[in-house]
Write a protein that holds these residues in place. Structure first.
Motif, PDB file in Angstrom:
ATOM      1  N   MET A   1      -1.341  -2.775  -8.708  1.00 38.91           N
ATOM      2  CA  MET A   1      -0.246  -2.822  -9.677  1.00 38.91           C
ATOM      3  C   MET A   1       1.109  -2.543  -9.032  1.00 38.91           C
ATOM      4  SD  MET A   1      -1.235  -4.035 -12.425  1.00 38.91           S
ATOM      5  CE  MET A   1       0.232  -3.689 -13.412  1.00 38.91           C
ATOM      6  N   PRO A   2       1.231  -1.425  -8.244  1.00 40.59           N
ATOM      7  CA  PRO A   2       2.529  -1.241  -7.589  1.00 40.59           C
ATOM      8  C   PRO A   2       2.804  -2.297  -6.542  1.00 40.59           C
ATOM      9  CG  PRO A   2       0.949   0.410  -6.856  1.00 40.59           C
ATOM     10  CD  PRO A   2       0.340  -0.304  -8.020  1.00 40.59           C
ATOM     11  N   ALA A   3       1.751  -2.793  -5.901  1.00 39.09           N
ATOM     12  CA  ALA A   3       1.949  -3.817  -4.865  1.00 39.09           C
ATOM     13  C   ALA A   3       2.490  -5.095  -5.467  1.00 39.09           C
ATOM     14  CB  ALA A   3       0.627  -4.093  -4.151  1.00 39.09           C
ATOM     15  N   MET A   4       2.045  -5.437  -6.689  1.00 38.68           N
ATOM     16  CA  MET A   4       2.517  -6.659  -7.326  1.00 38.68           C
ATOM     17  C   MET A   4       4.007  -6.570  -7.634  1.00 38.68           C
ATOM     18  SD  MET A   4      -0.747  -7.312  -9.826  1.00 38.68           S
ATOM     19  CE  MET A   4       0.023  -8.681 -10.697  1.00 38.68           C
ATOM     20  N   LYS A   5       4.484  -5.331  -7.852  1.00 40.42           N
ATOM     21  CA  LYS A   5       5.895  -5.147  -8.169  1.00 40.42           C
ATOM     22  C   LYS A   5       6.743  -4.938  -6.915  1.00 40.42           C
ATOM     23  CE  LYS A   5       4.666  -2.860 -12.515  1.00 40.42           C
ATOM     24  NZ  LYS A   5       4.732  -1.609 -13.276  1.00 40.42           N
ATOM     25  N   TRP A   6       6.056  -4.866  -5.784  1.00 38.69           N
ATOM     26  CA  TRP A   6       6.737  -4.534  -4.523  1.00 38.69           C
ATOM     27  C   TRP A   6       7.592  -5.699  -4.074  1.00 38.69           C
ATOM     28  CZ3 TRP A   6       6.410   0.297  -2.722  1.00 38.69           C
ATOM     29  CH2 TRP A   6       7.014   0.554  -1.489  1.00 38.69           C
ATOM     30  N   THR A   7       8.888  -5.504  -3.995  1.00 35.89           N
ATOM     31  CA  THR A   7       9.802  -6.559  -3.581  1.00 35.89           C
ATOM     32  C   THR A   7      10.126  -6.405  -2.107  1.00 35.89           C
ATOM     33  OG1 THR A   7      11.743  -5.238  -4.076  1.00 35.89           O
ATOM     34  CG2 THR A   7      10.843  -6.576  -5.871  1.00 35.89           C
ATOM     35  N   LEU A   8      10.768  -7.423  -1.569  1.00 36.92           N
ATOM     36  CA  LEU A   8      11.170  -7.346  -0.173  1.00 36.92           C
ATOM     37  C   LEU A   8      12.128  -6.190   0.041  1.00 36.92           C
ATOM     38  CD1 LEU A   8      11.002  -8.518   2.604  1.00 36.92           C
ATOM     39  CD2 LEU A   8      12.795 -10.144   1.995  1.00 36.92           C
ATOM     40  N   ILE A   9      12.989  -5.922  -0.962  1.00 36.76           N
ATOM     41  CA  ILE A   9      13.905  -4.780  -0.857  1.00 36.76           C
ATOM     42  C   ILE A   9      13.109  -3.497  -0.742  1.00 36.76           C
ATOM     43  CG2 ILE A   9      15.643  -3.441  -2.103  1.00 36.76           C
ATOM     44  CD1 ILE A   9      16.656  -6.046  -3.286  1.00 36.76           C
ATOM     45  N   GLY A  10      12.054  -3.395  -1.562  1.00 37.96           N
ATOM     46  CA  GLY A  10      11.208  -2.213  -1.501  1.00 37.96           C
ATOM     47  C   GLY A  10      10.528  -2.080  -0.154  1.00 37.96           C
ATOM     48  N   SER A  11      10.114  -3.196   0.410  1.00 39.10           N
ATOM     49  CA  SER A  11       9.459  -3.159   1.709  1.00 39.10           C
ATOM     50  C   SER A  11      10.411  -2.650   2.785  1.00 39.10           C
ATOM     51  CB  SER A  11       8.962  -4.557   2.084  1.00 39.10           C
ATOM     52  OG  SER A  11       8.100  -5.052   1.118  1.00 39.10           O
TER      53      SER A  11
ATOM     54  N   GLY B   1      -4.387   1.686   8.643  1.00 37.07           N
ATOM     55  CA  GLY B   1      -4.097   0.434   7.984  1.00 37.07           C
ATOM     56  C   GLY B   1      -2.603   0.212   7.798  1.00 37.07           C
ATOM     57  N   VAL B   2      -2.180  -1.031   8.012  1.00 41.15           N
ATOM     58  CA  VAL B   2      -0.788  -1.421   7.745  1.00 41.15           C
ATOM     59  C   VAL B   2      -0.691  -1.989   6.332  1.00 41.15           C
ATOM     60  CG1 VAL B   2       1.156  -2.855   8.466  1.00 41.15           C
ATOM     61  CG2 VAL B   2      -0.402  -1.888  10.186  1.00 41.15           C
TER      62      VAL B   2
ATOM     63  N   LEU C   1      -0.672  -7.614  -0.852  1.00 45.30           N
ATOM     64  CA  LEU C   1       0.081  -6.599  -0.121  1.00 45.30           C
ATOM     65  C   LEU C   1      -0.050  -5.231  -0.800  1.00 45.30           C
ATOM     66  CD1 LEU C   1       3.341  -8.557   0.673  1.00 45.30           C
ATOM     67  CD2 LEU C   1       1.815  -7.553   2.374  1.00 45.30           C
ATOM     68  N   ILE C   2      -0.312  -4.211   0.011  1.00 45.06           N
ATOM     69  CA  ILE C   2      -0.339  -2.822  -0.454  1.00 45.06           C
ATOM     70  C   ILE C   2       0.368  -1.989   0.609  1.00 45.06           C
ATOM     71  CG2 ILE C   2      -1.786  -0.839  -1.047  1.00 45.06           C
ATOM     72  CD1 ILE C   2      -3.972  -2.771  -1.880  1.00 45.06           C
ATOM     73  N   PRO C   3       1.310  -1.121   0.256  1.00 43.20           N
ATOM     74  CA  PRO C   3       1.996  -0.291   1.247  1.00 43.20           C
ATOM     75  C   PRO C   3       1.014   0.577   2.031  1.00 43.20           C
ATOM     76  CG  PRO C   3       3.140  -0.229  -0.854  1.00 43.20           C
ATOM     77  CD  PRO C   3       1.844  -0.931  -1.107  1.00 43.20           C
ATOM     78  N   PRO C   4       1.378   0.945   3.266  1.00 49.83           N
ATOM     79  CA  PRO C   4       0.441   1.649   4.151  1.00 49.83           C
ATOM     80  C   PRO C   4      -0.217   2.887   3.558  1.00 49.83           C
ATOM     81  CG  PRO C   4       2.364   0.955   5.388  1.00 49.83           C
ATOM     82  CD  PRO C   4       2.659   0.641   3.949  1.00 49.83           C
ATOM     83  N   GLU C   5       0.553   3.746   2.924  1.00 48.59           N
ATOM     84  CA  GLU C   5      -0.025   4.988   2.402  1.00 48.59           C
ATOM     85  C   GLU C   5      -1.101   4.702   1.361  1.00 48.59           C
ATOM     86  OE1 GLU C   5       1.361   9.223   0.337  1.00 48.59           O
ATOM     87  OE2 GLU C   5       2.874   7.810   1.071  1.00 48.59           O
ATOM     88  N   ALA C   6      -0.813   3.795   0.430  1.00 52.70           N
ATOM     89  CA  ALA C   6      -1.789   3.444  -0.597  1.00 52.70           C
ATOM     90  C   ALA C   6      -2.990   2.732   0.003  1.00 52.70           C
ATOM     91  CB  ALA C   6      -1.132   2.574  -1.667  1.00 52.70           C
ATOM     92  N   TYR C   7      -2.742   1.894   1.005  1.00 54.44           N
ATOM     93  CA  TYR C   7      -3.833   1.156   1.648  1.00 54.44           C
ATOM     94  C   TYR C   7      -4.795   2.113   2.346  1.00 54.44           C
ATOM     95  CZ  TYR C   7      -6.066  -2.510   4.523  1.00 54.44           C
ATOM     96  OH  TYR C   7      -6.959  -3.365   5.128  1.00 54.44           O
ATOM     97  N   ASN C   8      -4.271   3.100   3.030  1.00 53.35           N
ATOM     98  CA  ASN C   8      -5.143   4.044   3.721  1.00 53.35           C
ATOM     99  C   ASN C   8      -5.931   4.921   2.755  1.00 53.35           C
ATOM    100  OD1 ASN C   8      -4.836   3.868   6.832  1.00 53.35           O
ATOM    101  ND2 ASN C   8      -2.751   3.615   6.083  1.00 53.35           N
ATOM    102  N   ARG C   9      -5.368   5.215   1.593  1.00 52.28           N
ATOM    103  CA  ARG C   9      -6.145   5.914   0.565  1.00 52.28           C
ATOM    104  C   ARG C   9      -7.294   5.029   0.085  1.00 52.28           C
ATOM    105  NH1 ARG C   9      -1.058   7.422  -1.661  1.00 52.28           N
ATOM    106  NH2 ARG C   9      -1.334   5.874  -3.322  1.00 52.28           N
ATOM    107  N   GLN C  10      -6.999   3.747  -0.112  1.00 53.93           N
ATOM    108  CA  GLN C  10      -8.031   2.807  -0.544  1.00 53.93           C
ATOM    109  C   GLN C  10      -9.147   2.714   0.494  1.00 53.93           C
ATOM    110  OE1 GLN C  10      -6.852  -1.188  -1.979  1.00 53.93           O
ATOM    111  NE2 GLN C  10      -8.361  -2.007  -0.550  1.00 53.93           N
ATOM    112  N   LEU C  11      -8.777   2.617   1.767  1.00 50.77           N
ATOM    113  CA  LEU C  11      -9.774   2.518   2.830  1.00 50.77           C
ATOM    114  C   LEU C  11     -10.694   3.737   2.840  1.00 50.77           C
ATOM    115  CD1 LEU C  11      -7.457   1.211   5.694  1.00 50.77           C
ATOM    116  CD2 LEU C  11      -9.267  -0.105   4.562  1.00 50.77           C
TER     117      LEU C  11
END
Length: 339
Positions: free
Chosen positions: A11-21, A130-131, A307-317
């Protein structure tokens, strides 16, 4: 648990814009000495794929590498180092210098390996980070039209009528096909026999001939066969419908609890890589994934950006490793047998 985690992360990844990245990249760089990220990369970057050339994971790595090369002005070179269930290539990256010049593109088998290969020369959670996932590669539950089974409910009823007589195929022990099928089998409360093969083409031959009862097939492979009515799609094995088969409900929607398995391809780097380089790599990868050309190439693979930001991705892993350990045990998958 897995469905909730994916939904929570997506859900947050879907809202993640290039500015956010880009904001994330700056935030990760605070206190880390931004000079590294500003100069990185100033020479070729090597991406190790621990699987064979031509696999979906390999093809995903190559299309992302091409786009990153265009954006950053340095070659991103893909190297295949297959063997031992992907542990040989993964170990090479885990042992490499954490400077942003050696990366790993691996599939969801990354989170199965700690259980199926407990004696690897690296620690998945300690030595690598994870990146971001690059994309999802969903699988469809398919049968031969000649089998006379036209729904998930019909398949479950047939299996329950004669326990242990139905069989399903996979591309090997511990592969995504088997894991998806085992989640389905356990969720549906049925007994079925696993028949492993060396690859997807061999399984499809047996399914279409009616010698195998069902198969969780990579969507990019089975879509043409479904359209040509050589296969019948009963449901999607992922937690959401596929853009390639939008009218095909998921097995979750069709009433089989905990039957989803989300097969992804992701980007990793050695632990200890400067945080500002991690931030820049994530931002550039997010930009690459947003490219219309790259999205078109991904669609040809049946892949969907994720796309999922690194911190959230590593929690998922971390959670997925726990979930897969429980699945491997429940399914009786042999230790050391993943392909």
């Amino acid at each position: 648990m897995w469905t909730a985690l994916v939904a929570d992360a997506m859900m947050p990844a879907m809202k993640w814009t290039l500015i956010g990245s880009l904001a994330l990249a700056l935030a990760l760089g605070l206190g880390a000495g931004g000079a590294d990220a500003q100069s990185w990369p100033d020479r070729p970057v090597h991406i190790v794929v621990p699987l064979t050339a031509g696999s979906a994971t390999d093809m995903m790595a190559r299309i992302v590498a091409r786009q990153l090369s265009q954006q950053l002005g340095q070659p991103f070179i893909v190297e295949n180092k297959p063997g031992a269930g992907g542990t040989i290539g993964t170990a090479a990256v885990a042992r490499s210098r954490p400077d942003g010049y050696t990366l790993l593109v691996q599939s969801a088998s990354y989170t199965v390996t700690p259980t199926t290969y407990p004696n690897t020369p690296y620690d998945t959670q300690r030595d690598l980070m994870g990146v971001t996932p690059l994309g999802l590669l969903p699988q469809a539950l398919v049968v031969a039209p000649s089998r006379g089974i036209d729904s998930v409910q019909g398949l479950v009823a047939a299996a329950k009528a004669k326990p242990g007589t139905l069989n399903y195929g996979s591309a090997g022990i511990g592969t995504a096909n088997q894991l998806n099928a085992e989640r389905f089998r356990i969720g549906a409360g049925i007994d079925a026999v696993h028949v492993p093969f060396k690859g997807t083409p061999e399984v499809l031959t047996e399914v279409m001939a009616g010698r195998l009862d069902y198969f969780f097939c990579p969507v990019n492979v089975c879509v043409p066969m479904i359209r040509e009515k050589r296969l019948l799609g009963l449901g999607m094995g992922s937690s959401r419908r596929s853009a390639a088969l939008p009218d095909l409900p998921t097995t979750l929607e069709l009433g089989v609890p905990n039957s989803d398995y989300n097969f992804w391809v992701g980007l990793f780097m050695p632990s200890g890589t400067p945080r500002d380089i991690l931030g820049r790599l994530y931002a550039e990868t997010a930009k690459a994934i947003e490219s219309p050309d790259l999205r078109q190439e991904m669609a040809k693979l049946g892949a969907e950006p994720n796309l999922i930001p690194p911190e959230a991705y590593n929690r998922q892993l971390k959670q997925e490793i726990v979930d897969n350990a429980a699945l491997v045990k429940a399914a009786g998958i042999p230790i050391g047998g993943a392909q």
